[in-house]
Design a protein around this motif. Sequence first.
Motif, PDB file in Angstrom:
ATOM      1  N   ARG A   1     -66.488  -7.392 -76.241  1.00 33.31           N
ATOM      2  CA  ARG A   1     -66.096  -8.188 -77.399  1.00 33.31           C
ATOM      3  C   ARG A   1     -64.775  -8.925 -77.153  1.00 33.31           C
TER       4      ARG A   1
ATOM      5  N   HIS B   1     -65.885  -7.898 -85.517  1.00 34.70           N
ATOM      6  CA  HIS B   1     -66.953  -8.011 -86.512  1.00 34.70           C
ATOM      7  C   HIS B   1     -67.625  -6.659 -86.695  1.00 34.70           C
TER       8      HIS B   1
ATOM      9  N   TYR C   1     -78.848 -15.062 -89.524  1.00 33.89           N
ATOM     10  CA  TYR C   1     -78.840 -14.750 -88.085  1.00 33.89           C
ATOM     11  C   TYR C   1     -79.815 -15.656 -87.317  1.00 33.89           C
TER      12      TYR C   1
ATOM     13  N   ARG D   1     -81.765  -9.932 -72.968  1.00 34.22           N
ATOM     14  CA  ARG D   1     -81.385  -8.919 -73.965  1.00 34.22           C
ATOM     15  C   ARG D   1     -82.308  -7.708 -73.906  1.00 34.22           C
TER      16      ARG D   1
ATOM     17  N   THR E   1     -76.430  -5.519 -79.077  1.00 33.24           N
ATOM     18  CA  THR E   1     -77.030  -6.661 -79.784  1.00 33.24           C
ATOM     19  C   THR E   1     -78.180  -6.189 -80.675  1.00 33.24           C
ATOM     20  N   GLY E   2     -78.035  -4.988 -81.183  1.00 32.32           N
ATOM     21  CA  GLY E   2     -79.065  -4.446 -82.072  1.00 32.32           C
ATOM     22  C   GLY E   2     -79.942  -3.437 -81.347  1.00 32.32           C
TER      23      GLY E   2
ATOM     24  N   LYS F   1     -85.672  -5.328 -81.470  1.00 32.72           N
ATOM     25  CA  LYS F   1     -85.429  -6.684 -80.979  1.00 32.72           C
ATOM     26  C   LYS F   1     -86.595  -7.157 -80.106  1.00 32.72           C
TER      27      LYS F   1
HETATM   28  N1  LIG Z   1     -73.243  -8.773 -82.417  1.00 34.50           N
HETATM   29  C1  LIG Z   1     -74.334  -8.088 -82.861  1.00 34.50           C
HETATM   30  C2  LIG Z   1     -74.141  -6.855 -83.462  1.00 34.50           C
HETATM   31  O1  LIG Z   1     -72.868  -6.402 -83.563  1.00 34.50           O
HETATM   32  C3  LIG Z   1     -75.192  -6.111 -83.941  1.00 34.50           C
HETATM   33  C4  LIG Z   1     -76.468  -6.593 -83.813  1.00 34.50           C
HETATM   34  C5  LIG Z   1     -76.700  -7.822 -83.189  1.00 34.50           C
HETATM   35  C6  LIG Z   1     -75.627  -8.544 -82.719  1.00 34.50           C
HETATM   36  C7  LIG Z   1     -75.871  -9.852 -82.047  1.00 34.50           C
HETATM   37  O2  LIG Z   1     -74.929 -10.611 -81.861  1.00 34.50           O
HETATM   38  O3  LIG Z   1     -77.037 -10.102 -81.708  1.00 34.50           O
END
Ligand SMILES: Nc1c(O)cccc1C(=O)O
Length: 492
Positions: free
Chosen positions: A103, A149, A284, A371, A453-454, A459
Motif C-alpha cells: 500500500r 483505506h 467498484y 489477480r 484484493t478481496g 473474485k
Molecule cells: N483494495 C482492495 C481491498 O482493500 C479489498 C478488496 C479489494 C480491493 C481492490 O482494490 O480490489
Amino acid sequence: MGIRTGAQYINGLKSRQPEIWLSGRKVTHVCDEVVFQQPIREIAKLYDMQHDPEYQDKITHICTETGERVNNAFLVPKTHEDLQARRALFEAYAKATFGLMGRTPDFLNVVLTSLFSNASFLEKYNPQWAENIRAYYRYIRDNDLFLTHAIINPQNDRSKSSHEQQDPFIHLGTVKETPQGLIVRGAKMLATLAPITDEVIIYTFPGFKPGDERYALAFAVPIDTPGLRILCREPMQDGTRSLFDHPLASRFEEMDAVLVFHDVLVPWDRVFLYNNVEAANLLYPKTGIAQQPAHQTGVRGLIKLQFATEVAVRLADSIGVDVYLNVQNDLGELIQAVESIRALLRIAEQECDVLPSGEIMPGWVPLETIRGLLPKMYPRAVEVLQIIGAGGLLMSPTGADFANPELVEDMEKYFAGRAGVSGKERVRLFKLAWDLCGEAFGQRLLQYERYYTGDPIRKRAIFFNNYKRERSFDLVDDALSVLDLNEPVVKA
Ligand SMILES: Nc1c(O)cccc1C(=O)O
Ligand SMILES: Cc1cc2nc3c(=O)[nH]c(=O)nc-3n(C[C@H](O)[C@H](O)[C@H](O)COP(=O)(O)OP(=O)(O)OC[C@H]3O[C@@H](n4cnc5c(N)ncnc54)[C@H](O)[C@@H]3O)c2cc1C
C-alpha cells in the motif's frame, strides 16, 4: 505545491497526532515509535525519489491543470505513453520495496485518480458527490498526500449482512445527518499503513444488501480526525532487530489496523456516496477502481514474486543443490510463474479498454488473471523457499555471533556454503529467505498476496461470470458445425 520530499512527508506526520493504539497503549508521536520508524523511512525514500534526477522524469510529470510537477499516479492515462509512465512509477516504487509494501502511496492515488476520472458515475446519483471527489482528487494531488483505506467490514458474522449484525453499529454506518455533515459510527478494516498516512478514504466494495442503506458510505477524512481510533495489530517486529538478522522484516513492516469511528463528523464536502445500496455496489466496477489499481498491484506483485524467485535461486546456488533435478524443477516452475505474470502485464498494456472519456484502461482479462494467479503463485514461491532452505533456515546464527572474535573462525568454517560462498554470505541469504518464508512478517506477505484484493475465490467466480458473458466460446460451435451427423466421416 506538487511533489513532496521525504522530509516534508515526515513533517506532515509530525504535524498531527492521530489516535493510534499499539500493544495496549496510545502512541504519542508516530515518528518516535520505534516500530514505525523504519517503515516511515522507506516511504520517505519514495517521496525523495520524486526529486532524484535518476527518477524524476520517469515517475512524475507536469500537471496540465496547475503546471506543478506531480506524481504519475495522478495521471489519467489517455495514451499508451501515459500507461507506460504509470508503469514506470509502479515499477520504481515496487523495486524500491521489493514489492513487499503493498500500500505505497501510488496504490490509493491511482484509486483516487480513477474515481476522479469516472466521477460521472456519481453524477446521476448526486452531482455534489461527483464534485466532492473531483475536489478531493485535486487536494490530494496538489498536496501529494498519502492515503490509507479500509473497505472491508470487521470479521464478525459473515453469514449476515451489515444491518443484520448483533449491533447496528459494529459495521461503519451513518448515525445521522447534521448541517455540517454526516455522523458515522462503527468499524472498518484492514487499513494497512494507517498510522503513517495523512488521510483515510472509505469507499464501497460490492456486497451490500437491501436494508444496508446506512452502511453504503464513501468518504475521506484526515487520519487525525476527532473520534477516529486506529487499533493496530500486534507488531511483527519490534523495530529493534538488526538489518543483518532481519533484512526485510526490519525494513518493510506494513502495519495493519482496524479503524473505529466513534461518532466522527464527515463534512459534507468529503462525502462521496451514502445511503444508496445500488451506488455502493456499482462504485467498484463502474469507476475504474477495480481495473486501474490492478495495473499497479500487478506490477508490484510481479516484482514481489520475482524477488522471492531470485532469493530461491540464490539460496539453492549457495549450498550447491541447484544441480539436482527436483530443485531445478521447482525453480523452473517459479521462473515460469514470473514470466507468466510479466507476459500478462504486457498483454494488459497492449489490449486496453478505451472509455468514452478517452481514458485508457489496461485489459481487465489479463489483469484479473494476474489477480487470480498471484494468490496461488506467491504461496508456492514461499513453499519452494522452505523446501530448498530446509534445516538451514532454522540454523542461522546472528550478526552478533559473526561480530564475536571468539566465534568468527567457527562461523566462517561451519556456516560456509559451496566453494566461493563465505559463512556470512550464506547466512545472509538464508536470513533473507527466512524473513520471506518463516517469520510472521513473511506469513503476512503471503496472506497479503492471497487477500489484498478481496477473497480470491469470489473474485475468480466474478471473473468467470464476466468472462462467460463477454466471450462466445466459438471453437465448440466450430467443432460441432463441421460434422454433418448424417454424413460418414470418410466417404466409402
Ligand atoms: N483494495 C482492495 C481491498 O482493500 C479489498 C478488496 C479489494 C480491493 C481492490 O482494490 O480490489
Ligand atoms: C495483509 C493484508 C492487508 C490488507 N490490507 C487491506 C487494506 O489496506 N484495506 C482494506 O480495505 N482491506 C485490506 N485487506 C483486507 C482484504 O481486503 C480482505 O482480507 C479480503 O477482502 C477478504 O476478506 P476477509 O479477510 O474479511 O475474509 P472473509 O470474507 O471473512 O472470508 C473468510 C473465509 O470465509 C469465506 N467466505 C466469507 N464470506 C463468504 C461468502 N459470502 N461466500 C463464500 N465464502 C465466504 C472466504 O472465502 C474465506 O475463506 C488486507 C488483507 C490482508 C490479509
